[in-house]
Design an enzyme around this catalytic site. Structure first.
Site, short mmCIF file in Angstrom:
data_model
loop_
_atom_site.label_atom_id
_atom_site.label_comp_id
_atom_site.label_asym_id
_atom_site.label_seq_id
_atom_site.Cartn_x
_atom_site.Cartn_y
_atom_site.Cartn_z
N GLY A 134 0.80 -1.17 0.06
CA GLY A 134 0.04 -0.03 0.15
C GLY A 134 0.78 1.35 0.05
O GLY A 134 0.55 2.16 -0.48
N GLU B 182 3.80 4.34 6.28
CA GLU B 182 2.31 3.63 6.19
C GLU B 182 1.61 4.32 5.07
O GLU B 182 1.49 5.46 4.90
CB GLU B 182 1.85 3.14 7.47
CG GLU B 182 2.04 1.94 7.88
CD GLU B 182 1.12 0.76 7.28
OE1 GLU B 182 0.71 1.20 5.88
OE2 GLU B 182 0.79 -0.06 7.90
N ASP B 183 0.75 3.66 4.50
CA ASP B 183 -0.45 3.98 3.54
C ASP B 183 -1.48 4.85 4.54
O ASP B 183 -1.96 5.81 4.47
CB ASP B 183 -0.94 3.20 2.55
CG ASP B 183 -1.36 1.96 3.24
OD1 ASP B 183 -1.29 1.88 4.43
OD2 ASP B 183 -1.84 1.00 2.39
N ASP C 265 -5.40 2.28 10.70
CA ASP C 265 -6.96 2.10 10.76
C ASP C 265 -7.06 1.86 12.17
O ASP C 265 -7.00 2.64 13.07
CB ASP C 265 -7.21 1.02 9.75
CG ASP C 265 -8.71 0.78 9.67
OD1 ASP C 265 -9.45 1.57 9.73
OD2 ASP C 265 -9.02 -0.53 9.50
N LYS D 201 -7.41 6.77 10.01
CA LYS D 201 -8.74 6.75 10.35
C LYS D 201 -9.06 6.80 12.02
O LYS D 201 -9.05 5.73 12.53
CB LYS D 201 -9.77 5.52 9.97
CG LYS D 201 -9.89 5.54 8.21
CD LYS D 201 -10.51 4.19 8.04
CE LYS D 201 -10.19 3.95 6.70
NZ LYS D 201 -10.68 2.47 6.36
N PHE E 145 -13.73 3.09 3.15
CA PHE E 145 -12.75 2.05 2.83
C PHE E 145 -12.21 2.86 1.53
O PHE E 145 -13.09 3.09 0.46
CB PHE E 145 -13.32 0.73 2.35
CG PHE E 145 -12.16 -0.15 2.14
CD1 PHE E 145 -11.60 -0.88 3.01
CD2 PHE E 145 -11.63 -0.25 0.86
CE1 PHE E 145 -10.44 -1.48 2.93
CE2 PHE E 145 -10.65 -1.00 0.45
CZ PHE E 145 -10.00 -1.70 1.54
N ASP F 59 -5.41 -0.59 -2.15
CA ASP F 59 -6.11 -1.36 -3.07
C ASP F 59 -7.45 -2.28 -2.22
O ASP F 59 -7.54 -1.83 -1.25
CB ASP F 59 -5.34 -2.56 -3.32
CG ASP F 59 -5.38 -3.64 -2.30
OD1 ASP F 59 -4.83 -3.22 -1.19
OD2 ASP F 59 -5.26 -4.73 -2.56
N ARG G 32 -5.09 0.14 -7.21
CA ARG G 32 -3.85 0.86 -6.83
C ARG G 32 -3.19 1.74 -7.67
O ARG G 32 -2.58 2.91 -7.29
CB ARG G 32 -2.66 -0.20 -6.59
CG ARG G 32 -2.87 -1.30 -5.64
CD ARG G 32 -1.47 -1.81 -5.39
NE ARG G 32 -1.78 -3.13 -4.65
CZ ARG G 32 -1.76 -3.22 -3.39
NH1 ARG G 32 -1.98 -2.10 -2.59
NH2 ARG G 32 -2.20 -4.56 -2.88
P1 IMP Z 1 -4.57 -1.50 10.99
O1 IMP Z 1 -3.64 -2.47 11.29
O2 IMP Z 1 -6.09 -1.80 11.31
O3 IMP Z 1 -4.15 -0.13 11.35
O4 IMP Z 1 -4.68 -1.54 9.47
C1 IMP Z 1 -3.97 -0.89 8.42
C2 IMP Z 1 -3.70 -1.57 7.07
O5 IMP Z 1 -5.09 -1.92 6.67
C3 IMP Z 1 -3.24 -0.65 6.07
O6 IMP Z 1 -1.75 -0.56 6.13
C4 IMP Z 1 -4.09 -1.00 5.10
O7 IMP Z 1 -3.11 -1.87 4.28
C5 IMP Z 1 -5.12 -1.73 5.43
N1 IMP Z 1 -6.38 -0.71 5.25
C6 IMP Z 1 -7.24 -0.15 6.19
N2 IMP Z 1 -8.15 0.88 5.84
C7 IMP Z 1 -7.98 0.64 4.44
C8 IMP Z 1 -8.50 1.40 3.57
O8 IMP Z 1 -9.51 2.31 3.56
N3 IMP Z 1 -8.48 1.07 2.14
C9 IMP Z 1 -7.40 0.04 1.88
N4 IMP Z 1 -6.56 -0.54 2.90
C10 IMP Z 1 -6.87 -0.20 4.17
MG MG Z 2 -0.51 -0.72 4.74
#
Ligand code: IMP
Ligand code: MG
Length: 179
Positions: free
Chosen positions: A44, A103-104, A107, A136, A157, A164, A170
């Site tokens: 990402g 990081e992208d 979440d 987020k 999302f 993606d 992407r």
């Molecule tokens: P976390 O571990 O819940 O913070 O999730 C992080 C990862 O989930 C990110 O690095 C993304 O790869 C994926 N992710 C979370 N939300 C989204 C979204 O809205 N679109 C795409 N990928 C997401």
């Molecule tokens: Mg990621």
């Protein structure tokens, strides 16, 4: 084909990246850094990381050593919760290095927590900062300090600019969501 609503335009992404690079360089100057060590979380964050590093390189005219290490984490649904696994390790020695994780999107914050443990305990980095294009906050389960943040977004999302949905979208130059 479903309609994609634009959330962050290509122009805005460029502006955000410029702002983040300026902040990173300001801190690097303040801390008298001679090198920057980035950890890019694939897939990402690949595009964001490349564009960010390109700008930093141009701004510093190669005076700073810019290193990048890619890491990949996969997640799968366990019996009780989502489990994270290292898919691609970092082979290089990072002991006592100051690193910035790219990081992208943050979440729940669980990926960053997982990475923090790996980098601090196993790779023995000296310090770790987080740069994330998106966040987020309403979804957070684990508290995360983001030193360099692009933009906070609501709980939708998002796709595009590296992000993606099942391997698709992407390559969009903007960030959007499917209506
Ligand atoms: P976390 O571990 O819940 O913070 O999730 C992080 C990862 O989930 C990110 O690095 C993304 O790869 C994926 N992710 C979370 N939300 C989204 C979204 O809205 N679109 C795409 N990928 C997401
Ligand atoms: Mg990621």
């Amino acid at each position: 084909m479903k309609k994609i609503e634009v959330l962050i335009s290509e122009e805005e992404i460029k502006k955000i990246i410029k702002e983040i690079s300026a902040k990173i360089l300001k801190d690097a100057e303040k801390n008298k850094c001679r090198e920057l060590n980035f950890i890019t979380v694939l897939e990402g964050a690949r595009r964001f990381s490349e564009d960010l590093r390109k700008i930093i390189f141009e701004e510093t005219k190669g005076k700073l050593n810019i290193n990048n290490y890619n890491i990949k984490i996969s997640s799968y649904q366990g019996t009780k919760s989502r489990k994270l696994k290292l898919e691609k390790e970092i082979k290089e020695n990072l002991k006592k290095k100051n690193v910035i994780v790219i990081e992208d999107i943050i979440d729940t914050g669980k990926t960053v927590l997982f990475l923090k443990n790996y980098l601090l305990k196993e790779k023995r980095v000296a310090s770790l900062k987080i740069a994330s294009l998106l966040s987020k906050p309403s979804r957070r389960i684990v508290d995360v300090k983001i030193s360099y943040l692009g933009k906070e977004i609501p709980d939708v999302f998002v796709i595009g600019y590296g992000l993606d949905k099942d391997g698709q979208f992407r390559d969009l130059n903007y960030i959007g969501f499917i209506k």
